[in-house]
Design a protein around this motif. Sequence first.
Motif, PDB file in Angstrom:
ATOM      1  N   GLY A 199       2.558  13.927 -10.827  1.00 33.07           N
ATOM      2  CA  GLY A 199       1.574  14.653 -11.648  1.00 33.07           C
ATOM      3  C   GLY A 199       0.776  15.633 -10.807  1.00 33.07           C
ATOM      4  N   GLU A 200       0.381  15.196  -9.618  1.00 34.58           N
ATOM      5  CA  GLU A 200      -0.410  16.072  -8.740  1.00 34.58           C
ATOM      6  C   GLU A 200       0.446  17.215  -8.189  1.00 34.58           C
ATOM      7  N   VAL A 201       1.729  16.949  -7.956  1.00 34.10           N
ATOM      8  CA  VAL A 201       2.634  18.039  -7.531  1.00 34.10           C
ATOM      9  C   VAL A 201       2.704  19.084  -8.646  1.00 34.10           C
ATOM     10  N   GLY A 202       2.673  18.607  -9.900  1.00 32.26           N
ATOM     11  CA  GLY A 202       2.650  19.519 -11.051  1.00 32.26           C
ATOM     12  C   GLY A 202       1.388  20.374 -11.046  1.00 32.26           C
ATOM     13  N   GLU A 203       0.239  19.735 -10.785  1.00 32.19           N
ATOM     14  CA  GLU A 203      -1.032  20.483 -10.750  1.00 32.19           C
ATOM     15  C   GLU A 203      -1.027  21.501  -9.609  1.00 32.19           C
ATOM     16  N   LEU A 204      -0.423  21.110  -8.499  1.00 30.19           N
ATOM     17  CA  LEU A 204      -0.299  22.029  -7.360  1.00 30.19           C
ATOM     18  C   LEU A 204       0.583  23.225  -7.734  1.00 30.19           C
ATOM     19  N   GLY A 260     -11.755  -1.967  -8.055  1.00 26.99           N
ATOM     20  CA  GLY A 260     -10.888  -2.948  -8.716  1.00 26.99           C
ATOM     21  C   GLY A 260      -9.620  -2.319  -9.257  1.00 26.99           C
ATOM     22  N   TRP A 261      -9.148  -1.262  -8.581  1.00 30.06           N
ATOM     23  CA  TRP A 261      -7.965  -0.527  -9.064  1.00 30.06           C
ATOM     24  C   TRP A 261      -6.678  -0.930  -8.358  1.00 30.06           C
ATOM     25  N   GLU A 262      -6.768  -1.940  -7.504  1.00 26.36           N
ATOM     26  CA  GLU A 262      -5.560  -2.327  -6.758  1.00 26.36           C
ATOM     27  C   GLU A 262      -4.376  -2.679  -7.675  1.00 26.36           C
ATOM     28  N   GLU A 264      -7.776  21.046  -2.783  1.00 23.58           N
ATOM     29  CA  GLU A 264      -7.960  19.798  -3.539  1.00 23.58           C
ATOM     30  C   GLU A 264      -6.624  19.255  -4.030  1.00 23.58           C
ATOM     31  N   GLU A 265      -5.788  20.134  -4.553  1.00 23.59           N
ATOM     32  CA  GLU A 265      -4.505  19.661  -5.099  1.00 23.59           C
ATOM     33  C   GLU A 265      -3.557  19.219  -3.983  1.00 23.59           C
ATOM     34  N   LEU A 266      -3.561  19.948  -2.864  1.00 22.04           N
ATOM     35  CA  LEU A 266      -2.757  19.518  -1.712  1.00 22.04           C
ATOM     36  C   LEU A 266      -3.224  18.131  -1.252  1.00 22.04           C
ATOM     37  N   SER A 267      -4.544  17.930  -1.265  1.00 25.05           N
ATOM     38  CA  SER A 267      -5.098  16.642  -0.828  1.00 25.05           C
ATOM     39  C   SER A 267      -4.688  15.515  -1.767  1.00 25.05           C
ATOM     40  N   ASP A 268      -4.732  15.777  -3.074  1.00 26.34           N
ATOM     41  CA  ASP A 268      -4.317  14.742  -4.033  1.00 26.34           C
ATOM     42  C   ASP A 268      -2.874  14.316  -3.759  1.00 26.34           C
ATOM     43  N   VAL A 269      -2.007  15.294  -3.497  1.00 28.60           N
ATOM     44  CA  VAL A 269      -0.599  14.985  -3.212  1.00 28.60           C
ATOM     45  C   VAL A 269      -0.508  14.132  -1.942  1.00 28.60           C
ATOM     46  N   LEU A 270      -1.222  14.563  -0.909  1.00 25.46           N
ATOM     47  CA  LEU A 270      -1.185  13.824   0.366  1.00 25.46           C
ATOM     48  C   LEU A 270      -1.723  12.403   0.186  1.00 25.46           C
ATOM     49  N   LEU A 271      -2.855  12.277  -0.509  1.00 27.97           N
ATOM     50  CA  LEU A 271      -3.490  10.960  -0.651  1.00 27.97           C
ATOM     51  C   LEU A 271      -2.603   9.991  -1.426  1.00 27.97           C
ATOM     52  N   TYR A 272      -1.985  10.467  -2.503  1.00 33.53           N
ATOM     53  CA  TYR A 272      -1.083   9.568  -3.248  1.00 33.53           C
ATOM     54  C   TYR A 272       0.169   9.245  -2.420  1.00 33.53           C
ATOM     55  N   LEU A 273       0.645  10.202  -1.638  1.00 31.66           N
ATOM     56  CA  LEU A 273       1.812   9.938  -0.787  1.00 31.66           C
ATOM     57  C   LEU A 273       1.486   8.877   0.266  1.00 31.66           C
ATOM     58  N   PHE A 327      -3.563  -1.386 -10.385  1.00 36.47           N
ATOM     59  CA  PHE A 327      -2.968  -0.159 -10.942  1.00 36.47           C
ATOM     60  C   PHE A 327      -2.206   0.637  -9.887  1.00 36.47           C
ATOM     61  N   HIS A 328      -2.501   0.362  -8.622  1.00 38.14           N
ATOM     62  CA  HIS A 328      -1.835   1.113  -7.549  1.00 38.14           C
ATOM     63  C   HIS A 328      -0.501   0.456  -7.188  1.00 38.14           C
ATOM     64  N   SER A 329       0.380   0.401  -8.182  1.00 37.26           N
ATOM     65  CA  SER A 329       1.729  -0.135  -7.975  1.00 37.26           C
ATOM     66  C   SER A 329       2.620   1.023  -7.518  1.00 37.26           C
ATOM     67  N   LYS A 368      -8.992   4.748   3.888  1.00 34.35           N
ATOM     68  CA  LYS A 368      -9.913   5.309   2.874  1.00 34.35           C
ATOM     69  C   LYS A 368      -9.384   5.022   1.466  1.00 34.35           C
ATOM     70  N   MET A 369      -8.082   5.242   1.264  1.00 34.50           N
ATOM     71  CA  MET A 369      -7.488   5.019  -0.063  1.00 34.50           C
ATOM     72  C   MET A 369      -7.503   3.528  -0.422  1.00 34.50           C
ATOM     73  N   SER A 370      -7.276   2.693   0.568  1.00 30.16           N
ATOM     74  CA  SER A 370      -7.293   1.249   0.338  1.00 30.16           C
ATOM     75  C   SER A 370      -8.701   0.794  -0.075  1.00 30.16           C
ATOM     76  N   GLU A 371      -9.705   1.265   0.645  1.00 31.48           N
ATOM     77  CA  GLU A 371     -11.113   0.962   0.325  1.00 31.48           C
ATOM     78  C   GLU A 371     -11.477   1.450  -1.080  1.00 31.48           C
ATOM     79  N   PHE A 372     -11.066   2.706  -1.356  1.00 32.44           N
ATOM     80  CA  PHE A 372     -11.359   3.352  -2.645  1.00 32.44           C
ATOM     81  C   PHE A 372     -10.831   2.497  -3.805  1.00 32.44           C
ATOM     82  N   ALA A 373      -9.593   2.038  -3.669  1.00 33.80           N
ATOM     83  CA  ALA A 373      -8.980   1.237  -4.737  1.00 33.80           C
ATOM     84  C   ALA A 373      -9.649  -0.132  -4.840  1.00 33.80           C
TER      85      ALA A 373
END
Length: 130
Positions: free
Chosen positions: A43-48, A27-29, A75-84, A31-33, A18-23
Amino acid sequence: MSESSEQHPVTLDLLKHKMSEFAKERGWEPFHSPRNLLLALVGEVGELSEIFQWKGEVPKGLADWKEEEKVHLGEELSDVLLYLVRLSDICGIDLGKAALRKVQLNAIKYPVKVSEDPSSSHKDQPNNTN
Ligand SMILES: Nc1ccn([C@H]2C[C@H](O)[C@@H](COP(=O)(O)OP(=O)(O)OP(=O)(O)O)O2)c(=O)n1
């Protein structure tokens, strides 16, 4: 999103795709370095953390939280998981496999009879009052 977890069990592999498709679709690939993803994750851990900030200890299960607070937490737990998941993928790490191996290593490091009292493995850890 039309897909529900009843139709498709949520696996790390599904989230990875899902994350690969999303990026790709955006055209965000480029930026996903690894570094960008790590910073986004932090940043998302901070929001959490902000959700729990100044609240003191909260009861397990969050029984006294409002529904919208729980939705926000999800939502914030998900952001952390998705970026991880995305960071692991971009680094070529099989996160599920690595995590299972780590669970095994933890069990070896903390054999059951020693780890009955979690505070015994960390001398600085205060007694858990929960
Ligand atoms: N370059 C980006 C930007 C976003 N996302 C995805 C992954 C996260 O799940 C979510 C993060 O989006 P935001 O940066 O908009 O963060 P929030 O959703 O937390 O919004 P806000 O910071 O406004 O609360 O979107 C992504 O994969 N790559």
